[in-house]
Design a protein around this motif. Structure first.
Motif, PDB file in Angstrom:
ATOM      1  N   LEU A  13       0.823  -1.216   0.000  1.00 17.58           N
ATOM      2  CA  LEU A  13       0.000   0.000   0.000  1.00 17.58           C
ATOM      3  C   LEU A  13       0.857   1.266   0.000  1.00 17.58           C
ATOM      4  O   LEU A  13       0.535   2.247  -0.685  1.00 17.58           O
ATOM      5  N   ILE A  14       1.954   1.266   0.751  1.00 12.82           N
ATOM      6  CA  ILE A  14       2.832   2.443   0.783  1.00 12.82           C
ATOM      7  C   ILE A  14       3.491   2.649  -0.580  1.00 12.82           C
ATOM      8  O   ILE A  14       3.555   3.780  -1.087  1.00 12.82           O
ATOM      9  N   VAL A  15       3.948   1.564  -1.215  1.00  9.49           N
ATOM     10  CA  VAL A  15       4.560   1.668  -2.547  1.00  9.49           C
ATOM     11  C   VAL A  15       3.521   2.158  -3.558  1.00  9.49           C
ATOM     12  O   VAL A  15       3.806   3.022  -4.401  1.00  9.49           O
ATOM     13  N   ALA A  16       2.284   1.645  -3.459  1.00  5.51           N
ATOM     14  CA  ALA A  16       1.220   2.086  -4.368  1.00  5.51           C
ATOM     15  C   ALA A  16       0.920   3.564  -4.153  1.00  5.51           C
ATOM     16  O   ALA A  16       0.693   4.309  -5.117  1.00  5.51           O
ATOM     17  N   LEU A  17       0.911   4.018  -2.929  1.00  6.03           N
ATOM     18  CA  LEU A  17       0.672   5.436  -2.625  1.00  6.03           C
ATOM     19  C   LEU A  17       1.757   6.306  -3.225  1.00  6.03           C
ATOM     20  O   LEU A  17       1.471   7.369  -3.794  1.00  6.03           O
ATOM     21  N   ILE A  18       3.008   5.855  -3.156  1.00  4.35           N
ATOM     22  CA  ILE A  18       4.110   6.634  -3.708  1.00  4.35           C
ATOM     23  C   ILE A  18       4.065   6.625  -5.246  1.00  4.35           C
ATOM     24  O   ILE A  18       4.242   7.664  -5.882  1.00  4.35           O
ATOM     25  N   ILE A  20       1.469   5.719  -7.453  1.00  3.05           N
ATOM     26  CA  ILE A  20       0.243   6.232  -8.073  1.00  3.05           C
ATOM     27  C   ILE A  20      -0.049   7.659  -7.624  1.00  3.05           C
ATOM     28  O   ILE A  20      -0.531   8.470  -8.404  1.00  3.05           O
ATOM     29  N   GLY A  21       0.217   7.937  -6.403  1.00  2.00           N
ATOM     30  CA  GLY A  21      -0.060   9.278  -5.880  1.00  2.00           C
ATOM     31  C   GLY A  21      -1.354   9.292  -5.081  1.00  2.00           C
ATOM     32  O   GLY A  21      -2.257   8.493  -5.308  1.00  2.00           O
ATOM     33  N   PRO A  22      -1.432  10.215  -4.139  1.00  2.00           N
ATOM     34  CA  PRO A  22      -2.606  10.254  -3.258  1.00  2.00           C
ATOM     35  C   PRO A  22      -3.896  10.665  -3.985  1.00  2.00           C
ATOM     36  O   PRO A  22      -4.986  10.337  -3.540  1.00  2.00           O
ATOM     37  N   ALA A  23      -3.794  11.380  -5.102  1.00  2.00           N
ATOM     38  CA  ALA A  23      -4.998  11.842  -5.792  1.00  2.00           C
ATOM     39  C   ALA A  23      -5.690  10.702  -6.547  1.00  2.00           C
ATOM     40  O   ALA A  23      -6.917  10.608  -6.566  1.00  2.00           O
ATOM     41  N   LYS A  24      -4.902   9.843  -7.170  1.00  2.00           N
ATOM     42  CA  LYS A  24      -5.489   8.784  -7.995  1.00  2.00           C
ATOM     43  C   LYS A  24      -5.659   7.463  -7.254  1.00  2.00           C
ATOM     44  O   LYS A  24      -6.285   6.550  -7.788  1.00  2.00           O
ATOM     45  N   LEU A  25      -5.117   7.334  -6.074  1.00  2.00           N
ATOM     46  CA  LEU A  25      -5.206   6.083  -5.330  1.00  2.00           C
ATOM     47  C   LEU A  25      -6.654   5.684  -5.021  1.00  2.00           C
ATOM     48  O   LEU A  25      -7.023   4.530  -5.218  1.00  2.00           O
ATOM     49  N   PRO A  26      -7.525   6.603  -4.564  1.00  2.00           N
ATOM     50  CA  PRO A  26      -8.922   6.200  -4.308  1.00  2.00           C
ATOM     51  C   PRO A  26      -9.648   5.747  -5.578  1.00  2.00           C
ATOM     52  O   PRO A  26     -10.433   4.800  -5.540  1.00  2.00           O
ATOM     53  N   GLU A  27      -9.383   6.396  -6.712  1.00  2.00           N
ATOM     54  CA  GLU A  27     -10.003   5.992  -7.974  1.00  2.00           C
ATOM     55  C   GLU A  27      -9.546   4.587  -8.375  1.00  2.00           C
ATOM     56  O   GLU A  27     -10.347   3.767  -8.831  1.00  2.00           O
ATOM     57  N   MET A  28      -8.249   4.325  -8.225  1.00  2.00           N
ATOM     58  CA  MET A  28      -7.708   3.003  -8.565  1.00  2.00           C
ATOM     59  C   MET A  28      -8.300   1.927  -7.646  1.00  2.00           C
ATOM     60  O   MET A  28      -8.646   0.840  -8.116  1.00  2.00           O
ATOM     61  N   ALA A  29      -8.412   2.231  -6.363  1.00  2.00           N
ATOM     62  CA  ALA A  29      -8.972   1.268  -5.422  1.00  2.00           C
ATOM     63  C   ALA A  29     -10.442   0.990  -5.749  1.00  2.00           C
ATOM     64  O   ALA A  29     -10.901  -0.153  -5.676  1.00  2.00           O
ATOM     65  N   LYS A  30     -11.182   2.038  -6.138  1.00  2.00           N
ATOM     66  CA  LYS A  30     -12.596   1.882  -6.471  1.00  2.00           C
ATOM     67  C   LYS A  30     -12.752   1.007  -7.715  1.00  2.00           C
ATOM     68  O   LYS A  30     -13.580   0.089  -7.745  1.00  2.00           O
ATOM     69  N   SER A  31     -11.968   1.280  -8.751  1.00  2.00           N
ATOM     70  CA  SER A  31     -12.068   0.481  -9.976  1.00  2.00           C
ATOM     71  C   SER A  31     -11.617  -0.957  -9.738  1.00  2.00           C
ATOM     72  O   SER A  31     -12.186  -1.902 -10.294  1.00  2.00           O
ATOM     73  N   LEU A  32     -10.601  -1.144  -8.894  1.00  2.00           N
ATOM     74  CA  LEU A  32     -10.153  -2.489  -8.556  1.00  2.00           C
ATOM     75  C   LEU A  32     -11.236  -3.239  -7.785  1.00  2.00           C
ATOM     76  O   LEU A  32     -11.489  -4.418  -8.044  1.00  2.00           O
ATOM     77  N   GLY A  33     -11.897  -2.551  -6.865  1.00  2.00           N
ATOM     78  CA  GLY A  33     -12.995  -3.169  -6.114  1.00  2.00           C
ATOM     79  C   GLY A  33     -14.150  -3.578  -7.020  1.00  2.00           C
ATOM     80  O   GLY A  33     -14.727  -4.660  -6.866  1.00  2.00           O
TER      81      GLY A  33
END
Length: 107
Positions: A13-18, A20-33
């Motif tokens: 999760l920390i590597v993904a945050l670095i 992808i960035g904090p702005a796009k991380l929620p969008e990526m998590a939503k699409s992955l879900g």
């Protein structure tokens, strides 16, 4: 969960945050879900369809066995449905005899 421990999950999760960035991380998590949910629904549907087909096949076999037990004489004498019916006999054609020139001369 997939053989991943809690420490490894936090590192991912920390590597993904670095990356992808904090702005796009929620969008990526939503699409992955959403993708995982759709995959789960499709796999459940496929599993249910396979189970239904297997159940119908078993039911058909049981019905055939019950018919054989209840009506053994009909099952033994009945022809299979796939057997082709014999073709009706056709009258033999009369061979036509053509007179040769010698036969015409004799007549």
């Amino acid at each position: 969960m997939f053989g991943i421990g809690s420490t490894e999950l936090i590192v991912i999760l920390i590597v993904a945050l670095i990356v992808i960035g904090p702005a796009k991380l929620p969008e990526m998590a939503k699409s992955l879900g959403k993708a995982l949910g759709e995959f789960r629904r499709v796999s459940t549907d496929v599993k249910r369809t396979i189970e239904m087909e297997a159940e119908q096949s078993e039911q058909k076999v049981k019905t055939e066995q019950a018919k054989k037990e209840l009506f053994p004489e009909t099952a033994a004498t009945a022809e299979p449905k796939d057997a082709a019916a014999p073709a009706p006999a056709q009258p033999a054609e009369q061979p036509t005899v053509q007179a040769t020139e010698n036969e015409k001369d004799k007549a």
